[in-house]
Structures are given as structure tokens and as C-alpha cells.
Scaffold this motif. Structure first.
Motif, PDB file in Angstrom:
ATOM      1  N   UNK A  41       0.821  -1.216   0.000  1.00 37.31           N
ATOM      2  CA  UNK A  41       0.000   0.000   0.000  1.00 37.31           C
ATOM      3  C   UNK A  41       0.854   1.265   0.000  1.00 37.31           C
ATOM      4  N   UNK A  42       0.288   2.352  -0.470  1.00 45.64           N
ATOM      5  CA  UNK A  42       1.025   3.617  -0.510  1.00 45.64           C
ATOM      6  C   UNK A  42       1.435   4.092   0.877  1.00 45.64           C
ATOM      7  N   UNK A  71      -5.729  -7.389  -1.119  1.00 42.90           N
ATOM      8  CA  UNK A  71      -5.044  -6.143  -1.470  1.00 42.90           C
ATOM      9  C   UNK A  71      -5.889  -4.914  -1.157  1.00 42.90           C
ATOM     10  N   UNK A  72      -7.190  -4.976  -1.460  1.00 41.47           N
ATOM     11  CA  UNK A  72      -8.042  -3.812  -1.195  1.00 41.47           C
ATOM     12  C   UNK A  72      -8.154  -3.545   0.305  1.00 41.47           C
ATOM     13  N   UNK A  78      -3.388  -1.267   6.040  1.00 37.10           N
ATOM     14  CA  UNK A  78      -1.948  -0.995   5.903  1.00 37.10           C
ATOM     15  C   UNK A  78      -1.062  -2.194   6.218  1.00 37.10           C
ATOM     16  N   UNK A  79      -1.281  -3.298   5.520  1.00 31.48           N
ATOM     17  CA  UNK A  79      -0.358  -4.421   5.600  1.00 31.48           C
ATOM     18  C   UNK A  79       0.104  -4.787   4.191  1.00 31.48           C
ATOM     19  N   UNK A  80       1.163  -5.559   4.106  1.00 33.16           N
ATOM     20  CA  UNK A  80       1.735  -5.980   2.826  1.00 33.16           C
ATOM     21  C   UNK A  80       1.239  -7.383   2.488  1.00 33.16           C
ATOM     22  N   UNK A  81       0.977  -7.640   1.206  1.00 29.96           N
ATOM     23  CA  UNK A  81       0.569  -8.975   0.784  1.00 29.96           C
ATOM     24  C   UNK A  81       1.585  -9.524  -0.214  1.00 29.96           C
TER      25      UNK A  81
END
Length: 289
Positions: A41-42, A71-72, A78-81
Motif C-alpha cells: 500500500x502507498x 489487497x483492497x 496498511x499491511x503488505x501482501x
């Protein structure tokens, strides 16, 4: 005109900075040439959580990205996948059968995936106490394998329509074990626990907390496999004798949830086949996100 130009410029910059699925090719040792895709995420906290999302047979990492809401949700939470992609071009299934993948640092798919996660943790300074995994079908089978081969890497897992770690073990040239798929491999909890522990000899730390989802009329991976998963991981955790807390119509009508001492949880979906819906928010509750 000036205001319009500034507005268009702002929109363009926002689009340019928008997060998207990205392939990573230099994540470290990759014994099986698996591919790595990542969604970042940004906006991230200083020490973000990481979720590994493993695709099903016939699918790809990008397809699992498109088919699920991980992802959405990552944009808001605010976590990474991390989305691994199998090197198996024949049927796009993960290797959950060979000795290599069923051994810690054994040179199989599990090691390639583990190195993707380790790369992500290091690059983004992720919180090691918030590293989780999930998968569907073959990805769920791999989720179980990762829990046994790399228990020190993950805190919890949420597996949809899978089998126990080691259930599909067999000849390396054929990754599909029909007896396992049909629910014919039945063992005691102690036997399953020994199989899991043997994948990382000498490891004495904690294992991931495990959540399992399965449809009662699954025609691809028989419903019996849910019971075998529960036996395996409740025995690993030492809670096999705990009386489970049972909730009906949870998280929705027709679903039955059984919780074993907050270490293992199973969710049965009545009259649901192999395509059991992914309940991302419920998985996140299990993860503690």
C-alpha cells in the motif's frame, strides 16, 4: 485553465503513486524458480504486518490477487501482501509432496516461498510478530506445509479447503495424492504431529495458530481432511483434549465454528463444495489485525 491544469497534474501524480501488484525477481535463493509478486500500500506504518497469499491449482499469484480482497483491505489496514506464483506449469499446483518441500530449507517450493517472506520482512522492516499466511486449495495445502517447515516465520495461518501437512507426501514426479485428496489418509493426532515436527528437526519454538475452512460436500479435497488438519494442529499445540467451543451459524448461516483453546479453529460450511468463499475479514480477526 491554471486550476484545471493543477487538478489534472494532481490526479496524474495520485495515479502514478497508486499501489499496484509488482513482481520481485531478486528476493534471494529460489531453488524452484517460483515467482514473487507483492502488493505494498502507498501508506505503511513503520513496522507493517505481512500476509502471504497462496494461490490454488490452475491459478497464479496475480489471479489470487484479483480473486480475493486481500489487497483492497491492505489499503485500509496498511499491511503488505505477498503472492507467490508456482513454477509448475503443468497444472499450476504447488509441490506439497516432495521431500524437498516437506523439509525446512530442503530446496523445495516451501523454501522459495519462505525466502520471499524473509525478503519482505527485511526490506520493509516488518513486524515479525505480525507475519501471517493464507491460501485456498493447493494454496491451503501449502499453508499447512509452511506452518510445519517454517513455524518460526509465521504467527498464524488461515487455510481454505486444504489438507494436513504431509498428507500428500509421495513420489516427487507426481504431486497429486489421490488417497489424500479423497480423505483416505487417516492418522492419530500424535502421528500427524510427529509428521509436522519432522519437517523441521530440532525446532522447539511455537507453531502458528491455525484456522481451517472446509465445505462439507467438497468433491476435490474430501471433508475428512478438515478433521485430519484439526487432529494434527491441536496435537502440535497440545490442545487435542480441549473441549472445543462450538458456535453455529458463525460467521453466517450454515457455518459451524469450533475453537480449540484459541490455538486452532475450524469452520465447516454446510453443503458448500470446494469453492468455499474466502472470508478475509474473519481470517483477519484470527490473525489479530
Amino acid at each position: 485553465m491554471v486550476l484545471l491544469s493543477l487538478s489534472l497534474l494532481s490526479a496524474g501524480l495520485a495515479f502514478a503513486n497508486a499501489a499496484s501488484l509488482t513482481q520481485v525477481t531478486d528476493f534471494g535463493y529460489n531453488p524452484t524458480n517460483a515467482e514473487m509478486y507483492i502488493y505494498v500500500p502507498d501508506k505503511l506504518p513503520a513496522n507493517p504486518a505481512v500476509i502471504l497469499g497462496v494461490h490454488y491449482c490452475g491459478g497464479t499469484g496475480p489471479e489470487f490477487y484479483n480473486d480475493t480482497r486481500w489487497a483492497s483491505i491492505a489499503d485500509t489496514k496498511a499491511f503488505i501482501v505477498v503472492y507467490p506464483n508456482t513454477p509448475n506449469l503443468k497444472d499450476h499446483c504447488w509441490d506439497v509432496a516432495s521431500k524437498q518441500t516437506l523439509t525446512h530449507d530442503g530446496g523445495g517450493d516451501s523454501q522459495s516461498i519462505a525466502n520471499m517472506v524473509k525478503y519482505t520482512i527485511a526490506k520493509y522492516n516488518a513486524d515479525k510478530s505480525k507475519v501471517f499466511m493464507t491460501g485456498r486449495s493447493s494454496g491451503s495445502m501449502m499453508t499447512n506445509v509452511m506452518a510445519a517447515t517454517y513455524p518460526d516465520l509465521f504467527v498464524a495461518g488461515s487455510a481454505y479447503a486444504g489438507v494436513s501437512a504431509g498428507c500428500a507426501a509421495g513420489p516427487e514426479v507426481d504431486y497429486w495424492n489421490a488417497d489424500c485428496a479423497q480423505g483416505k489418509i487417516i492418522k492419530t493426532g500424535a502421528e500427524w504431529a510427529a509428521i509436522a515436527r519432522d519437517m523441521y528437526p530440532g525446532y522447539t519454538g511455537a507453531y502458528p495458530r491455525m484456522q481451517f475452512w472446509h465445505g462439507t460436500v467438497d468433491g476435490i479435497l474430501n471433508y475428512q481432511n478438515l478433521h485430519e488438519e484439526v487432529k494434527q494442529w491441536t496435537s502440535v499445540w497440545g490442545v487435542a483434549d480441549v473441549q472445543p467451543v462450538t458456535s453455529t451459524d458463525s460467521p453466517e448461516a450454515g457455518y459451524t465454528r469450533m475453537n480449540y483453546g484459541d490455538k486452532v479453529e475450524s469452520v465447516s460450511a454446510d453443503n458448500i463444495n470446494h469453492d468455499i468463499p474466502v472470508h478475509e475479514e474473519e481470517s483477519l480477526k484470527w490473525f489479530g489485525i
